[in-house]
Design a protein around this motif. Structure first.
Motif, PDB file in Angstrom:
ATOM      1  N   ARG A 282      39.633  34.592  49.595  1.00  0.00           N
ATOM      2  CA  ARG A 282      40.455  34.562  50.801  1.00  0.00           C
ATOM      3  C   ARG A 282      40.333  35.858  51.583  1.00  0.00           C
ATOM      4  NH1 ARG A 282      42.279  30.284  53.657  1.00  0.00           N
ATOM      5  NH2 ARG A 282      43.852  29.065  52.588  1.00  0.00           N
ATOM      6  N   TYR A 374      36.547  38.036  33.967  1.00  0.00           N
ATOM      7  CA  TYR A 374      37.706  38.272  34.836  1.00  0.00           C
ATOM      8  C   TYR A 374      38.953  38.354  33.973  1.00  0.00           C
ATOM      9  CZ  TYR A 374      39.205  33.281  34.903  1.00  0.00           C
ATOM     10  OH  TYR A 374      39.640  32.031  34.584  1.00  0.00           O
ATOM     11  N   TRP A 376      42.679  40.170  32.611  1.00  0.00           N
ATOM     12  CA  TRP A 376      43.172  41.499  32.241  1.00  0.00           C
ATOM     13  C   TRP A 376      43.228  41.653  30.727  1.00  0.00           C
ATOM     14  CZ3 TRP A 376      44.492  38.594  36.303  1.00  0.00           C
ATOM     15  CH2 TRP A 376      44.329  39.181  37.564  1.00  0.00           C
TER      16      TRP A 376
ATOM     17  N   TRP B 277      45.448  42.627  44.797  1.00  0.00           N
ATOM     18  CA  TRP B 277      44.991  41.311  45.270  1.00  0.00           C
ATOM     19  C   TRP B 277      44.225  40.556  44.196  1.00  0.00           C
ATOM     20  CZ3 TRP B 277      39.867  40.939  44.819  1.00  0.00           C
ATOM     21  CH2 TRP B 277      39.041  42.018  45.130  1.00  0.00           C
ATOM     22  N   MET B 278      43.698  41.260  43.179  1.00  0.00           N
ATOM     23  CA  MET B 278      43.031  40.512  42.116  1.00  0.00           C
ATOM     24  C   MET B 278      44.022  39.600  41.398  1.00  0.00           C
ATOM     25  SD  MET B 278      40.053  39.913  40.843  1.00  0.00           S
ATOM     26  CE  MET B 278      38.865  41.240  40.945  1.00  0.00           C
ATOM     27  N   ALA B 279      45.253  40.032  41.267  1.00  0.00           N
ATOM     28  CA  ALA B 279      46.271  39.222  40.593  1.00  0.00           C
ATOM     29  C   ALA B 279      46.996  38.267  41.535  1.00  0.00           C
ATOM     30  CB  ALA B 279      47.292  40.134  39.910  1.00  0.00           C
ATOM     31  N   ARG B 282      43.759  37.150  47.717  1.00  0.00           N
ATOM     32  CA  ARG B 282      43.765  37.718  49.067  1.00  0.00           C
ATOM     33  C   ARG B 282      44.459  36.795  50.062  1.00  0.00           C
ATOM     34  NH1 ARG B 282      43.347  42.948  50.645  1.00  0.00           N
ATOM     35  NH2 ARG B 282      41.287  43.836  50.266  1.00  0.00           N
ATOM     36  N   ASN B 315      45.525  46.627  47.045  1.00  0.00           N
ATOM     37  CA  ASN B 315      44.112  46.883  46.772  1.00  0.00           C
ATOM     38  C   ASN B 315      43.784  46.051  45.541  1.00  0.00           C
ATOM     39  OD1 ASN B 315      44.769  50.192  47.780  1.00  0.00           O
ATOM     40  ND2 ASN B 315      43.560  48.743  48.941  1.00  0.00           N
ATOM     41  N   GLN B 316      42.577  46.274  44.985  1.00  0.00           N
ATOM     42  CA  GLN B 316      42.147  45.353  43.925  1.00  0.00           C
ATOM     43  C   GLN B 316      43.144  45.286  42.755  1.00  0.00           C
ATOM     44  OE1 GLN B 316      37.964  45.223  43.248  1.00  0.00           O
ATOM     45  NE2 GLN B 316      38.136  44.265  41.259  1.00  0.00           N
ATOM     46  N   GLU B 317      43.554  46.434  42.253  1.00  0.00           N
ATOM     47  CA  GLU B 317      44.487  46.427  41.113  1.00  0.00           C
ATOM     48  C   GLU B 317      45.751  47.242  41.393  1.00  0.00           C
ATOM     49  OE1 GLU B 317      44.155  44.494  38.541  1.00  0.00           O
ATOM     50  OE2 GLU B 317      42.038  43.922  38.613  1.00  0.00           O
ATOM     51  N   GLN B 354      43.158  33.253  40.128  1.00  0.00           N
ATOM     52  CA  GLN B 354      42.751  34.608  39.745  1.00  0.00           C
ATOM     53  C   GLN B 354      42.971  34.875  38.251  1.00  0.00           C
ATOM     54  OE1 GLN B 354      41.340  34.724  43.001  1.00  0.00           O
ATOM     55  NE2 GLN B 354      41.519  36.879  42.512  1.00  0.00           N
ATOM     56  N   HIS B 355      43.620  33.930  37.572  1.00  0.00           N
ATOM     57  CA  HIS B 355      44.061  34.178  36.192  1.00  0.00           C
ATOM     58  C   HIS B 355      43.393  33.220  35.201  1.00  0.00           C
ATOM     59  CE1 HIS B 355      47.416  36.910  37.309  1.00  0.00           C
ATOM     60  NE2 HIS B 355      47.267  36.287  38.473  1.00  0.00           N
TER      61      HIS B 355
END
Lengths: 376, 376
Positions: A282, A374, A376, B277-279, B282, B315-317, B354-355
């Protein structure tokens, strides 16, 4: 395996371009006399990171402890986790260090330093900690002249931790688009971080590492006096956001998404493709830049940039390809059903993250699967 | 396992809310006298889809053939792949049908119908095809009154394929935010799709299925005369976009991202958290709606909506949590380092993607891991 045998959508890496990008950055770092520590959050891919290390990188930067675990397992020891340490993640960091990983962690507040000291003392582990410096107000860190810098450093050192250095990231460099502005923000990043190190040293503290970096500032900096290492991530692929910032041509973008035309709305000048936001992400990072590429710039299957066509809209698994400006009412003839196109992404980090693997396309057209992870 | 034992960031499902959402939609479909076929692209998770089926859903909708393969392997046979068929994907669809999957595919053009006929004849497979109807100009499909409708239908039937029905999706329903507008677009979706079915029947063709749906129209439709089934996806979680559309309260959103405070910029009123935004994804779907929630709305760890705080940047994380309007200069005292918060997402489909797994939180606070898959 070759391009024709791939299912769509698929994330392609042009290996020739990737190697060119790696070489360009490493040569620049060598010329500036600093170590280079790539940020592996961009690809989370062993093959890509191996190419970066083979070209001369010393150690890596990670954005999650999972990245640290995965790359440590593949043989990389020198790792900095460049996100402020959450106290609850200290046991995970400790486990890595106990296994022999030279993991560095980051603090930018007294509370965070105290939590690291408390845990490190209890476990008898002298964590190596780098202090994050805020050089442009864009996110985290302590301003170079802030008194907190010395308080945090003293908290760590008196608590038995190892103060390894300072690090900064001029994230605001993404907001500029002229060479002069990039030179200015690069110098601001350098001088701010060096100043923080000097203040620590003037107070009698050791500060070996001065680590800075972002792709735009790494490529724009005139000199890096006082800096010991640079970090950058997205340069390995480049993307349309970086193109708008002015650090790469579209012909240097190594990541693209292969997609197939599945329909048309000819009156509107639309071709519908099977890559939507799930395949592109996105990320609309070019929306506020000098040229808005929608969800991406359209190329032929062979990678030739068409220039005139973009992905102007996206649903989860549908993309809308159309011409910049006036609609192309002959789009159905131009891109019939079954036509395969490549879409260059706004943001390589975000687009890569949507895919379980890259398809790495070599100069001879052969394709290898390069997995990525991907989570965490 | 419980909430306290989870690493962050993590995607939480509030199981009580999810079951409430499933029940609400199924009861509504029962009252309207139609079958319900949930779109599983929202979660790609066996446990969630099992709950939807147990509540009364008949079959599922998928956005990728991978979803079809995964859910067929778990025992679901009645599947519609609701994206226009790419000719190169026909072998994958054939393999599913040969294994006993009652897979329906979609066409919205003569070229696509011809490709299906050519492949189906060669393989001796009478594919069941549904024709996509365009009821609002938002993406794919054939307008109900367009002559192409009959040409496509005749191409399929004379080619030996099984014309199963018509389907429409009023994606533009996401653009409205009053009940009256939703009622109007729901009626437009219903009447357009029914009209297409009537035209096919008037031409002597069979058209058993009339399939429509989106979460807003499914919840707003006054009656569904002529419709046989409804599809909807995001209702199972709901999100902030749907909240702005007006179909759910924030207290009904079943998906959230658990995160930890890792730093502050007190002068700016920022708390920095370890979900970026990774979690969150976006997805900025609320940006153009009546209330912009940034990257999400902040709740306490127990799920209580705070209302005043949002994730204003990512940001990413790293995420930036701040107050709507005036900065909260006491944010460091309010949310000290280590504080855990939940963030409600703009768009549940994008955030879930994303997860690698959901953490399903039951009424008693116990947590189960519910895996989800991704890719194509």
């Amino acid at each position: 395996m070759n391009l024709e045998s791939l299912n769509t959508p698929a994330a392609l890496i042009d290996v020739v371009r990737m190697n060119h990008n790696i070489e360009r950055m490493q040569q620049r770092m060598d010329a500036l006399g600093v170590s280079f520590r790539p940020h592996v959050k961009t690809t989370k891919c062993q093959q890509v990171v191996r190419a970066q290390m083979d070209a001369g990188a010393r150690g890596i930067t990670v954005s999650t402890l999972k990245e640290a675990e995965q790359f440590f397992a593949s043989g990389i020891h020198d790792i900095v986790y460049a996100v402020g340490m959450a106290p609850t993640k200290l046991p995970q960091a400790l486990a890595l260090r106990r296994q022999g990983c030279d993991l560095k962690i980051v603090a930018d507040s007294v509370a965070s330093a105290e939590a690291i000291v408390a845990f490190g003392r209890e476990e008898g582990e002298p964590f190596e900690v780098w202090i994050e410096i805020d050089v442009d107000g864009h996110r985290s860190g302590i301003a170079p002249e802030d008194d907190t810098l010395l308080t945090v450093a003293n908290t760590l050192v008196s608590g038995g931790m190892h103060l390894g250095g300072v690090l900064a990231h001029a994230g605001s460099s993404y907001d500029y688009d002229t060479h002069d502005e990039l030179v200015r923000i690069a110098e601001q990043e350098r001088s701010g971080c060096v100043r923080a190190a000097e203040r620590l040293r003037a107070a009698g503290l050791q500060c070996d590492v001065v680590s800075i970096g972002s792709t735009p500032t790494a490529l724009a900096a005139r000199h890096l006096e006082g800096v010991t290492e640079v970090r950058a991530g997205v340069y390995v692929m480049f993307d349309l956001v970086m193109h708008n910032v002015g650090v790469n041509d579209t012909s240097e973008i190594a990541l693209s998404v292969l997609t197939t035309v599945i329909g048309h709305q000819s009156e509107k000048g639309w071709a519908i493709v099977d890559a939507g936001w799930m395949a592109m992400s996105r990320d609309r990072g070019t929306e506020r830049q000098k040229r808005d590429f929608g969800y991406g710039l359209v190329c032929l299957e062979n990678g030739e940039v068409l220039g005139e066509y973009l992905m102007s809209g996206a649903n989860q698994e549908h993309g809308i390809v159309s011409r910049f400006g006036t609609p192309d009412r002959e789009i159905e003839q131009r891109f019939p059903i079954g036509t395969r196109l490549r879409i260059l992404p706004n943001h390589a980090c975000a687009t890569g993250a949507q895919h379980p693997a890259y398809q790495a396309v070599s100069r001879d057209g052969s394709v290898e699967i390069w997995p990525r992870f991907y989570g965490w």
